[in-house]
Design an enzyme around this catalytic site. Structure first.
Site, short mmCIF file in Angstrom:
data_model
loop_
_atom_site.label_atom_id
_atom_site.label_comp_id
_atom_site.label_asym_id
_atom_site.label_seq_id
_atom_site.Cartn_x
_atom_site.Cartn_y
_atom_site.Cartn_z
N ASP A 1 0.71 -1.46 0.11
CA ASP A 1 -0.46 0.11 0.03
C ASP A 1 1.12 1.30 0.07
OD1 ASP A 1 -2.28 1.52 0.44
OD2 ASP A 1 -2.20 1.44 2.03
N ASP B 1 -8.76 3.61 -2.15
CA ASP B 1 -10.19 3.78 -1.07
C ASP B 1 -10.82 4.81 -1.67
OD1 ASP B 1 -8.16 3.33 0.95
OD2 ASP B 1 -6.86 5.07 0.42
N GLU C 1 2.49 5.29 -3.69
CA GLU C 1 2.70 5.84 -4.97
C GLU C 1 4.26 6.91 -4.85
OE1 GLU C 1 0.32 5.34 -2.75
OE2 GLU C 1 -0.91 5.13 -4.49
O1 MIG Z 1 -3.21 5.87 4.70
O2 MIG Z 1 -3.94 0.75 6.28
O3 MIG Z 1 -6.46 2.19 0.35
O4 MIG Z 1 -6.96 -0.16 1.96
O5 MIG Z 1 -6.54 0.05 4.49
C1 MIG Z 1 -4.43 5.00 4.78
C2 MIG Z 1 -4.50 1.65 5.91
C3 MIG Z 1 -3.35 3.42 4.43
C4 MIG Z 1 -5.20 3.06 2.63
C5 MIG Z 1 -5.08 1.93 1.22
C6 MIG Z 1 -6.36 0.71 3.09
C7 MIG Z 1 -5.82 0.31 3.25
C8 MIG Z 1 -5.01 1.68 4.65
N1 MIG Z 1 -3.80 3.09 3.50
#
Ligand code: MIG
Length: 839
Positions: free
Chosen positions: A433, A516, A436
């Site tokens: 995750d 999200d 980016e």
């Molecule tokens: O700032 O890990 O898109 O699926 O549950 C949020 C927590 C960070 C973003 C992801 C989301 C995940 C969440 N993450």
């Protein structure tokens, strides 16, 4: 186009991309076919070794153009100002980078025509304007004016704009999971990987940058364009000027490929040839998956799995989000919440469940030696640096963090090695995750553009590169490190990596989801175009957060509807954010749960079909989830254009058409237009009369239709893909033209299939006199399938008695609710079943 209007177009395009550039130096008019300034050192060995016949090199007005053809249906155009850019790529696979076919040239005055068997390019040698045409001379993509303009900063890295003509009847698809309508025409998009929490149906940019589009016109003729440039890029499909396609970038090379169709499928396959196909997914990742940011303890997480099993909701995967970590530190386990992670993994394995763990790429900046990943990474010197040589530090969940420089093999190896303790526990699925990369507390939401990356990659000159160049490819390199690390740690286990950010070619390492999204009908609708466009952009193994991640909790109806559609999406995961009430299948009571269960069960019955699609995808790049026009390009045709009616629909493989309401929340009846006649309602088995169906929305019914001429392989219901099915392989036969189907099988988890341990069996059907013949073809491959035989199912048979014979022997038939069933013994060598109405 005059130089002045090029200048204006360039300026405007740059404004769109919010770029600040030095004033332009416009190319002067100049002749001459050989550029004096085309320095050979800008080329790789592969390119330098190209026979002269396989390469056209032109120079004019301080610009160099190179045209090559990696294969007859793919042209590659590179432009340099003044020299050709570095010949290197993160996206294109080595095999495609070194491939080339000869070019046949002819010149008339300043008009140079270059041909392959499938494409031609006509270049104006004075301006280097280039038109791409198909073999018969029909234009596909034509420059407007000179078609290119460069910024003037030193080093050729000052940005550019390409301007192409935009025919009226052209539709555009691809660019990954961009929001907005399915057809990109009339829209403009920025490619800049962005943590887009709370994005809306028109937000841009989002998480991924995939600079590839597929264009299809109203004759159903398609071509594709892939711009292999990682910099911040803008694609304008006639938004600024309805007659222009404008592609601009803040820097980086003009290096693009035009891929011939004419069928849309050929373009998708051509793009997969260039950038690679997804690896064959482990079978378990096609099962149902449950996830939540907020499973805060082992007991809570165990409770979710126990409930899935006791409620008999088929499921294969539980995800743990950042809650399982010690202070959000990657490669740790928070002991108070998860006292025995190895025991938990073991218990899940007994319950035939897999665990997927989140592992964000930011590494906490803990300098006191108490956190081994920082200490070892720091000692190895693999973290990104500021221009002054110090480690770049940015804030994310754990506070101050550093970031591995994933473009270096040493950093990827280091990263991959960190997984050892988790892989040793038996965890083979990981979630990357925030890649980016997302940075907190800064307006740009990411790291400074001058952060220094180091490139050490075949094809590239070893050199430092700015974050401006590396940003869009960073997430993909993160997943590459994860994927390749897994292969090293457990060489015979197929890894599963889920990523949020990526670049073209990232499908080789990871599946992806749309980030999200929100719990709203709008987002449910949007997901169809996001997922099919991802599929056209190379990413076939895709899904969204079923039920929605953000926003207020989904209504019971919304969650039910979402699960119904999710069951027909390639990646099927219920995931929701930390502030929301529970969103698992059983919330909202037994009536809703029963509907939801039914759809999840249907997915498990369809697994042989799904897995065979995944295998096809791993060979050809054809996505599992497809826009209708990919199978039926004629829907794009005027005058009876039915394309707009298909925008809310999608196909799962070639056989199933899923037709949700165009306005989900509306109780109004709607008309489904099918691409042709002879379709069957998947649920009722009723054949559709004509090509229209009027649907009155009902909560428990997601309309799905089966294409005539399909043979669907299905299996008995299981609670997990880890259970071996018992009984026959079901073959649902839907007679029609070119009737066929097939099934692919292997052990589902290892790489034994690459060593011959797989099997494939094809089926076909045809009318033979008064009988329907179902041909089971000879099986190929060494893998022994689980089934005891086949159950041939003919829906819509009616109540009349039937006669079935196999090689002259008659077989028992059974008719149940108008459906005919015939049990056939296993036929490894093949055989023909004949079915007719009893006299
Ligand atoms: O700032 O890990 O898109 O699926 O549950 C949020 C927590 C960070 C973003 C992801 C989301 C995940 C969440 N993450």
């Amino acid at each position: 186009m005059t130089t002045l209007s090029i200048h204006r177009a360039f300026r405007r395009a740059l404004c769109l991309a919010s770029l600040l550039l030095a004033p332009l130096a416009l190319p002067a008019q100049a002749g001459g076919a050989q550029p004096a300034h085309a320095r050979p050192d800008a080329r790789t060995a592969a390119q330098a070794a190209l026979p002269a016949a396989d390469r056209v090199l032109l120079g004019a007005g301080g610009v160099t153009l190179e045209l090559t053809a990696p294969r007859a249906d793919v042209l590659r155009v590179r432009l340099g100002h003044p020299d050709l850019p570095e010949d290197a790529s993160w996206a294109v696979v080595p095999q495609a980078r070194t491939a080339h076919v000869p070019l046949v040239r002819s010149q008339q005055g300043t008009r140079l025509t270059v041909r392959t068997a499938a494409l031609q390019a006509v270049i104006d040698t004075r301006t280097l304007a280039i038109d791409i045409l198909d073999a018969s001379g029909v234009p596909l993509l034509q420059d407007a004016g000179a078609g290119h303009a460069f910024g003037s900063a030193a080093g050729g890295n000052a940005g550019f704009v390409l301007t192409k003509q935009l025919p009226e009847d052209e539709h555009f698809f691809g660019l990954g999971d961009k929001a907005g309508p399915l057809d990109r025409r009339g829209q403009s998009y920025v490619l800049w990987n962005t943590d887009a929490f709370g994005y809306g149906t028109a937000s841009d940019p989002l998480y991924k940058s995939i600079p590839f589009f597929l264009a299809a016109n109203e004759q159903g003729r398609a071509f594709g364009l892939f711009l292999d440039n990682t910099w911040r890029t803008n694609f304008d499909f006639g938004r600024r000027d309805a007659s222009r396609l404008e592609i601009s970038a803040a820097g980086g090379p003009v290096d693009y490929y035009v891929i011939a169709g004419p069928e849309p499928k050929a373009v998708v396959e051509g793009y997969a040839w260039l950038t690679g196909t997804p690896p064959l997914a482990p079978l378990w990742t096609l099962g149902f998956q449950q996830s939540h940011w907020g499973y805060k303890s082992q007991a809570q997480a165990q409770g979710v799995v126990d409930r899935l099993r006791s409620d008999r909701i088929p499921a294969d995967v539980l995800f743990l989000d950042i809650d399982y970590l010690d202070r959000y530190r990657v490669f740790t386990v928070g002991k108070p919440q998860f006292p025995d992670l190895p025991g938990f993994v073991k218990r899940l394995a007994e319950q035939k469940m897999h665990l997927v763990l989140i592992t964000d790429l930011h590494v906490p900046h803990v300098t006191d030696g108490s956190y081994a990943p920082y200490t070892s990474g720091h000692e190895a010197g693999i973290f990104l640096r500021n221009p002054d040589g110090s480690e770049y530090v940015g804030k994310v969940w754990p506070g101050d963090c550093v970031f591995p420089d994933f473009s270096r093999p040493a950093a990827r190896d280091w990263w991959g090695g960190q997984y050892r303790f988790l892989t040793d526990m038996g965890v083979h699925g990981f979630w990357n995750d925030m890649n980016e990369p997302a940075i907190f507390e800064v307006k740009s939401k990411t790291m400074p553009l001058d952060t220094v990356h180091r490139i050490e990659e075949p094809g590239f000159r070893p050199r430092n590169a700015s974050h401006a160049e590396m940003h869009n490819v960073f997430g993909m390199l993160n997943t590459r490190a994860t994927y390749e690390g897994q292969l090293k740690l457990a060489p015979d286990v197929r890894p599963f990596v889920l990523t949020r950010a990526s670049y073209a070619g990232g499908q080789r390492y990871a599946a992806t989801w749309t980030g999200d999204n929100s719990s709203s009908w709008e987002h449910l609708r949007l997901s169809v175009s996001q997922l099919v466009n991802l599929g056209l952009s190379g990413f076939a193994y895709v899904g969204d957060d079923v039920g929605g991640f953000a926003g207020s909790d989904p209504s019971a109806d919304l969650l039910t509807r979402w699960i119904e559609v999710g069951a027909f999406n390639p990646f099927f995961r219920d995931h929701y954010g930390d502030t929301k009430p529970p969103q698992e299948v059983w919330v909202d009571g037994p009536t809703h749960e029963a509907v939801r269960r039914r759809y999840i069960e249907e997915r498990y019955r369809l697994l042989p079909y799904l897995y065979s699609l995944a295998e096809e995808n791993s060979r050809t790049g054809l996505p599992l989830m497809r826009p209708v026009f990919l199978e039926f390009p004629a829907v794009l045709a005027k005058p009876n254009d039915s394309f707009s009616g298909t925008e809310s629909q999608f196909m799962l493989g070639a056989s199933l058409l899923v037709a949700p309401p165009p306005v989900w929340e509306s109780p109004e009846a709607y008309t489904i237009r099918l691409p042709g006649e002879g379709w069957t309602d998947y649920w009722t088995g009723q054949r559709v009369e004509g090509r229209q169906v009027v649907e009155k929305p009902e909560l428990e019914r997601l309309p799905v239709f089966v294409r005539p001429g399909s043979i669907l392989p299905k299996q008995p219901l299981l609670q997990s893909t880890q259970q071996l099915p018992v009984g026959p392989l079901v073959l649902e036969v839907y007679p029609g033209a070119d009737c066929h189907g097939s099934v692919y099988l292997d052990d589902g988890t290892s790489f034994a299939y690459q060593r011959g341990e797989s099997m494939r069996q094809a089926f076909s059907c045809s009318q033979q006199g008064d009988a329907l013949a179902v041909d089971v073809h000879e099986r190929t491959g060494a893998y022994q399938p689980w089934w005891s035989g086949f159950e041939i199912v003919l829906r819509g048979w009616g109540n009349g008695a039937a006669e079935a014979t196999l090689a002259g022997e008659s077989l028992a038939t059974r008719i149940e609710a108008g459906t005919l069933h015939v049990s056939v013994p296993d036929l490894p060598k093949g055989g023909q079943l004949l079915v007719r109405a009893a006299p």
